[in-house]
Design an enzyme around this catalytic site. Structure first.
Site, PDB file in Angstrom:
ATOM      1  N   ASP A  10      -4.458   0.757  -9.489  1.00  0.00           N
ATOM      2  CA  ASP A  10      -5.896   0.495  -9.616  1.00  0.00           C
ATOM      3  C   ASP A  10      -6.280   0.273 -11.072  1.00  0.00           C
ATOM      4  OD1 ASP A  10      -5.648   1.207  -7.000  1.00  0.00           O
ATOM      5  OD2 ASP A  10      -6.724   3.103  -7.175  1.00  0.00           O
ATOM      6  N   GLY A  62     -16.173   5.199  -2.148  1.00  0.00           N
ATOM      7  CA  GLY A  62     -15.409   5.660  -0.982  1.00  0.00           C
ATOM      8  C   GLY A  62     -14.970   4.546  -0.047  1.00  0.00           C
ATOM      9  N   ALA A  63     -15.093   3.297  -0.488  1.00  0.00           N
ATOM     10  CA  ALA A  63     -14.674   2.185   0.381  1.00  0.00           C
ATOM     11  C   ALA A  63     -13.238   1.763   0.098  1.00  0.00           C
ATOM     12  CB  ALA A  63     -15.619   1.002   0.196  1.00  0.00           C
ATOM     13  N   GLU A  69      -6.780  10.816 -14.559  1.00  0.00           N
ATOM     14  CA  GLU A  69      -6.968  11.195 -13.157  1.00  0.00           C
ATOM     15  C   GLU A  69      -5.998  12.318 -12.749  1.00  0.00           C
ATOM     16  OE1 GLU A  69      -8.454   7.917 -11.094  1.00  0.00           O
ATOM     17  OE2 GLU A  69      -8.116   8.801  -9.117  1.00  0.00           O
ATOM     18  N   SER A  88     -13.367   4.819  -8.841  1.00  0.00           N
ATOM     19  CA  SER A  88     -12.965   5.785  -9.884  1.00  0.00           C
ATOM     20  C   SER A  88     -12.241   5.078 -11.017  1.00  0.00           C
ATOM     21  CB  SER A  88     -12.008   6.850  -9.344  1.00  0.00           C
ATOM     22  OG  SER A  88     -12.307   7.211  -8.069  1.00  0.00           O
ATOM     23  N   SER A 137     -25.390   8.888 -14.887  1.00  0.00           N
ATOM     24  CA  SER A 137     -25.057   7.823 -13.943  1.00  0.00           C
ATOM     25  C   SER A 137     -26.310   7.428 -13.161  1.00  0.00           C
ATOM     26  CB  SER A 137     -23.969   8.329 -12.992  1.00  0.00           C
ATOM     27  OG  SER A 137     -24.055   7.678 -11.751  1.00  0.00           O
ATOM     28  N   GLU A 163       0.843  -1.205   0.000  1.00  0.00           N
ATOM     29  CA  GLU A 163       0.000   0.000   0.000  1.00  0.00           C
ATOM     30  C   GLU A 163       0.870   1.244   0.000  1.00  0.00           C
ATOM     31  OE1 GLU A 163      -3.139   0.041  -1.129  1.00  0.00           O
ATOM     32  OE2 GLU A 163      -3.697  -1.315   0.498  1.00  0.00           O
ATOM     33  N   HIS A 164       0.481   2.207  -0.830  1.00  0.00           N
ATOM     34  CA  HIS A 164       1.224   3.456  -1.000  1.00  0.00           C
ATOM     35  C   HIS A 164       2.655   3.197  -1.489  1.00  0.00           C
ATOM     36  CE1 HIS A 164      -1.842   6.232   0.427  1.00  0.00           C
ATOM     37  NE2 HIS A 164      -2.173   5.301   1.301  1.00  0.00           N
ATOM     38  N   SER A 212     -11.605   1.269  -5.488  1.00  0.00           N
ATOM     39  CA  SER A 212     -11.305   1.811  -6.819  1.00  0.00           C
ATOM     40  C   SER A 212     -12.509   1.998  -7.710  1.00  0.00           C
ATOM     41  CB  SER A 212     -10.313   0.907  -7.553  1.00  0.00           C
ATOM     42  OG  SER A 212      -9.075   1.048  -6.996  1.00  0.00           O
TER      43      SER A 212
HETATM   44  C1  GLA Z   1      -5.179   4.726  -4.280  1.00  0.00           C
HETATM   45  C2  GLA Z   1      -4.382   5.047  -5.539  1.00  0.00           C
HETATM   46  C3  GLA Z   1      -3.391   3.925  -5.847  1.00  0.00           C
HETATM   47  C4  GLA Z   1      -2.530   3.579  -4.642  1.00  0.00           C
HETATM   48  C5  GLA Z   1      -3.399   3.385  -3.410  1.00  0.00           C
HETATM   49  C6  GLA Z   1      -2.580   3.208  -2.148  1.00  0.00           C
HETATM   50  O1  GLA Z   1      -5.999   3.638  -4.487  1.00  0.00           O
HETATM   51  O2  GLA Z   1      -5.248   5.236  -6.623  1.00  0.00           O
HETATM   52  O3  GLA Z   1      -2.608   4.279  -6.948  1.00  0.00           O
HETATM   53  O4  GLA Z   1      -1.557   4.552  -4.436  1.00  0.00           O
HETATM   54  O5  GLA Z   1      -4.295   4.471  -3.192  1.00  0.00           O
HETATM   55  O6  GLA Z   1      -1.829   2.055  -2.213  1.00  0.00           O
END
Ligand code: GLA
Length: 428
Positions: free
Chosen positions: A204, A154-155, A192, A160, A104, A71-72, A158
């Site tokens: 994502d 918002g969960a 994005e 978006s 939508s 993550e990140h 992904s």
């Molecule tokens: C969001 C971003 C991803 C990633 C995650 C964290 O989902 O869109 O690219 O950075 O946060 O891992």
């Protein structure tokens, strides 16, 4: 570039209230994908016809993703380990003459824009994600489109990216399917960055486009390569949603990116991928960049180890890696919330759980848990009970998801007639 209007060898004809329009389809990617139509709610076609006064011509669907670990790390050129899930976003569309209109099911009417020429700054609201894709693809065919999703917004799953990749897959198919998956994912990321203003990584979008049923995607975001790792049989994925909306998610995300960049310039490296967890110079950094860098370098190690632990069915190690990831996101990266911490703990302590942690960008949203399939019911009851007792919240939900193929698109056909589908994947 767009080849709108070309009549390729596989060209299909569609009737609209503007007359007959021919849309190019690449013969190589017309494979049956009957599962796609089943993903839409029953009233979608009626709603489409009411909105646009014609039948839909095309259908696309793209999955959300859950990240198992890593993550990140993607915007630090590191490793990530997502899987595309069975929840996702669909799009029904028909050709349009002058401009693109998007509606939508959840958000209502979006903006109208010219997909051939749209540019950043011209579109506001949720349809920026769609317009951004047209712009990032170098212009796209004008369409009328209705979209909807079963992804919780918002969960951290992904939603978006799924919106972007569903439209990107559709527009690319209408162009003849010329782009490869990576190109499409990068165009969605560009949308994005350029149109929405979130400096996201590419995890994502890659997961949503390249997903494969039954497999997690071990990605190296420096080389942009993907290795498919089958998930162990008998293990299910639970999305443990705190039900708490994400707060400050975008600003904290962009701030974390900046802090990582600060760490890089202080260390004299291009990206944190070049930093080894055994290197001692992390200690030379200012407190915040030091903590952020420490998360990223250790998370890269955990992500690599997870690939091995999953292959070896090493339950204990999987549990440790996921727990340590969550702790590092809490203590070093500061992107968890009380609810995420309680949800992860409740899941880790419940029956049949191999491992659990927060998933996605954090600041609210959901945890992911790997759970023995035979125990999913007991697990769900236990987790919700513990989570609600420790947080005093009434919110929270547990949902089991299966691991899906990536985005697909094709010709719409009325139910009960065989559909002609264009996709690089075979259905899910
Ligand atoms: C969001 C971003 C991803 C990633 C995650 C964290 O989902 O869109 O690219 O950075 O946060 O891992």
């Amino acid at each position: 570039m767009s080849k709108v209007g070309a009549k390729g060898p596989g060209g299909l004809s569609f009737r609209s209230h503007h007359g007959r329009v021919s849309a190019p389809m690449h013969p190589r990617i017309q494979v049956p994908l009957p599962g796609l139509q089943a993903k839409m709610p029953a009233d979608a076609v009626r709603r489409f016809e009411n909105e646009f006064g014609c039948e839909p011509a095309w259908l696309a669907w793209a999955p959300g993703r859950v990240n198992l670990i890593g993550e990140h790390t993607d915007y630090n050129e590191g490793y990530v380990f997502p899987a595309a899930i069975s929840l996702g976003t669909w799009v029904l569309a028909c050709p349009a003459e002058h401009e693109t209109r998007v509606v939508s099911m959840e958000e209502g009417h979006g903006a109208s824009f010219q997909a051939r020429t749209v540019a950043p700054g011209q579109v506001e609201g949720w349809s920026r994600y769609v317009a951004g894709v047209a712009w990032a693809m170098g212009g796209a065919m004008e369409i009328h489109a209705l979209t909807g999703t079963d992804l919780p917004i918002g969960a951290g799953l992904s939603s978006s990216a799924a919106l972007e990749t569903a439209f990107a897959r559709l527009w690319d198919s209408l162009d003849g399917g010329m782009r490869d998956d990576l190109e499409i994912a990068l165009a969605c990321q560009k949308a994005e960055h350029g149109m929405v203003g979130v400096q996201c990584g590419v995890m994502d979008q890659m997961a949503s486009i390249m997903g494969k049923a039954g497999c997690a995607l071990f990605m190296d975001v420096r080389s942009l390569t993907v290795e498919y790792v089958p998930l162990p049989a008998g293990l299910s994925i639970a999305i443990c949603d705190t039900g708490m909306p994400r707060t400050l998610a975008e600003s904290v995300y962009n701030e974390r990116r900046r802090e990582c960049e600060e760490a890089c310039s202080a260390l004299g490296v291009r990206s944190l991928r070049e930093v080894d967890s055994k290197m001692t110079n992390l200690g030379s950094l200012e407190q915040r960049p030091g903590l952020r860098a420490s998360h990223v370098v250790t998370e890269n190690d955990r992500c690599r180890e997870m690939a091995t632990a999953l292959r070896d069915l090493n339950r204990e190690r999987i549990g440790e890696l996921m727990r340590d990831s969550h702790l590092s996101l809490r203590n070093n990266y500061a992107v968890t919330t009380v609810e995420l911490d309680e949800m992860a703990r409740a899941a880790q302590e419940s029956q049949g759980c191999w491992g659990a942690r927060m998933t996605g960008a954090g600041m609210g949203g959901a945890c992911v848990a790997l759970v023995e399939t035979e125990h999913v019911e007991q697990f769900s009851d236990d987790v919700l009970r513990k989570y609600r007792a420790s947080t005093g919240q009434r919110s929270g939900s547990i949902r089991m998801v299966s691991v899906s193929n990536g985005a697909a698109s094709g010709a719409w056909s009325q139910p009960k007639t065989p559909s002609r589908i264009a996709s690089k994947n075979t259905g899910s």
